[in-house]
Enzyme design. Structure first.
Site, PDB file in Angstrom:
ATOM      1  N   ASP A 225     -44.292  27.541 -49.012  1.00  0.00           N
ATOM      2  CA  ASP A 225     -43.891  26.062 -47.837  1.00  0.00           C
ATOM      3  C   ASP A 225     -44.396  26.157 -46.297  1.00  0.00           C
ATOM      4  O   ASP A 225     -44.785  27.227 -46.070  1.00  0.00           O
ATOM      5  CB  ASP A 225     -42.365  26.177 -47.354  1.00  0.00           C
ATOM      6  CG  ASP A 225     -41.501  26.263 -46.781  1.00  0.00           C
ATOM      7  OD1 ASP A 225     -41.457  26.702 -44.920  1.00  0.00           O
ATOM      8  OD2 ASP A 225     -41.068  27.546 -47.303  1.00  0.00           O
TER       9      ASP A 225
ATOM     10  N   GLU B 289     -32.973  21.475 -39.245  1.00  0.00           N
ATOM     11  CA  GLU B 289     -32.094  22.742 -38.789  1.00  0.00           C
ATOM     12  C   GLU B 289     -31.594  22.430 -37.406  1.00  0.00           C
ATOM     13  O   GLU B 289     -31.430  21.786 -37.211  1.00  0.00           O
ATOM     14  CB  GLU B 289     -33.778  23.343 -38.478  1.00  0.00           C
ATOM     15  CG  GLU B 289     -34.912  23.409 -40.128  1.00  0.00           C
ATOM     16  CD  GLU B 289     -36.125  24.017 -39.330  1.00  0.00           C
ATOM     17  OE1 GLU B 289     -36.577  24.751 -38.502  1.00  0.00           O
ATOM     18  OE2 GLU B 289     -36.848  24.178 -40.213  1.00  0.00           O
TER      19      GLU B 289
END
Length: 267
Positions: free
Chosen positions: A74, A162
């Site tokens: 990613d 996150e």
């Protein structure tokens, strides 16, 4: 024979110093250079080493990491300019997730270029949104939907949740907004997004309520991710320091969890 003892009168000094001649300037310069030369050379060597680090990494570590068992990567603008043709030569890579948007107004500056070139190189590509829980799901889905064309996606979208951007958001508010975002993605793209998170943060703020979804877990350890309350992870981001030919510097490395295949995340 008599001698003349009369002393000659001394010349008076004018008080003005003579200017340095070109010879004395040259001597001064050489003396200064001899003293500073080691420092100048040392600084130059350090600069050259700093500039060459990414290329040295490519030569010695391309396609390798502490564990070469990976299935995908990613990336975002922080990975710089990527040579996707070289990346596509790595037969380990079955999928690529590219950052598209963040919050309610940010579009990754390299998203469109990365998406276009990665797909042209023959890679399976998906797009992700960096979720910030202090903004509504509708605001964030709007920017994602405006920039992520369903017809140009090979993989289901991904939402990245996150500690950053969510640390001050209450647990229940974060979950409500994230759930709504996932519903909006399902409504438009046909499938629920992958849910990416950090191991500790996920278990503290999102588990077990979101265990039913496809989980993309970051845990930089030899130990596999464990989901609080049961369930399983589907993709494990096990390293943030991988090295892939075509990408300067470090890159995240991801592998499928037990029982998960590429077909499971295709759109």
């Amino acid at each position: 024979m008599a001698t003349n003892t009369t002393k000659k009168p001394r010349r008076k000094r004018s008080g003005k110093r003579k200017k340095k001649t070109s010879g004395s300037l040259r001597a001064w310069w050489l003396k200064t250079w001899r003293k500073s030369r080691p420092w100048v050379i040392g600084a130059f060597v350090l600069l050259v080493c700093y500039l060459l680090v990414p290329y040295v990494q490519d030569i010695f570590f391309a396609g390798h990491s502490s564990n070469a068992q990976y299935d995908g990567i990613d990336v975002s603008k922080h990975n710089g300019n990527i040579n996707w043709q070289q990346v596509a030569e790595d037969k380990n890579i079955k999928f690529v997730y590219i950052k598209a948007t963040e919050g309610f107004s940010i579009v990754d500056s390299k998203y469109k270029k990365n998406l276009r070139e990665a797909r042209a190189a023959g890679l399976k590509v998906g797009s992700y949104h960096f979720f910030r829980g202090y903004r509504t799901a509708e605001e964030q889905f709007a920017i994602f939907n405006q920039n992520v064309d369903k017809s140009q996606q090979d993989l289901v979208p991904m939402v990245d949740v996150e500690q950053t951007g969510n640390s001050l958001v209450k647990r229940d508010i974060l979950q409500v907004r994230l759930q709504k975002f996932m519903e909006l993605v399902k409504e438009h793209y046909g499938k629920y997004p992958l849910l990416y998170s950090q191991h500790h943060f996920y278990n503290e703020r999102l588990a077990p309520e979101f265990n039913k979804y496809f989980i993309f877990m970051a845990r930089y350890s030899k130990k596999e991710p464990e989901l609080k309350g049961g369930g399983k992870y589907n993709i494990w981001q096990y390293s943030e320091k991988g090295h892939i030919k075509g990408i300067h510097g470090n890159v995240d490395l991801d592998r499928f969890g037990p029982g998960t295949r590429l077909s499971d995340i295709e759109l």
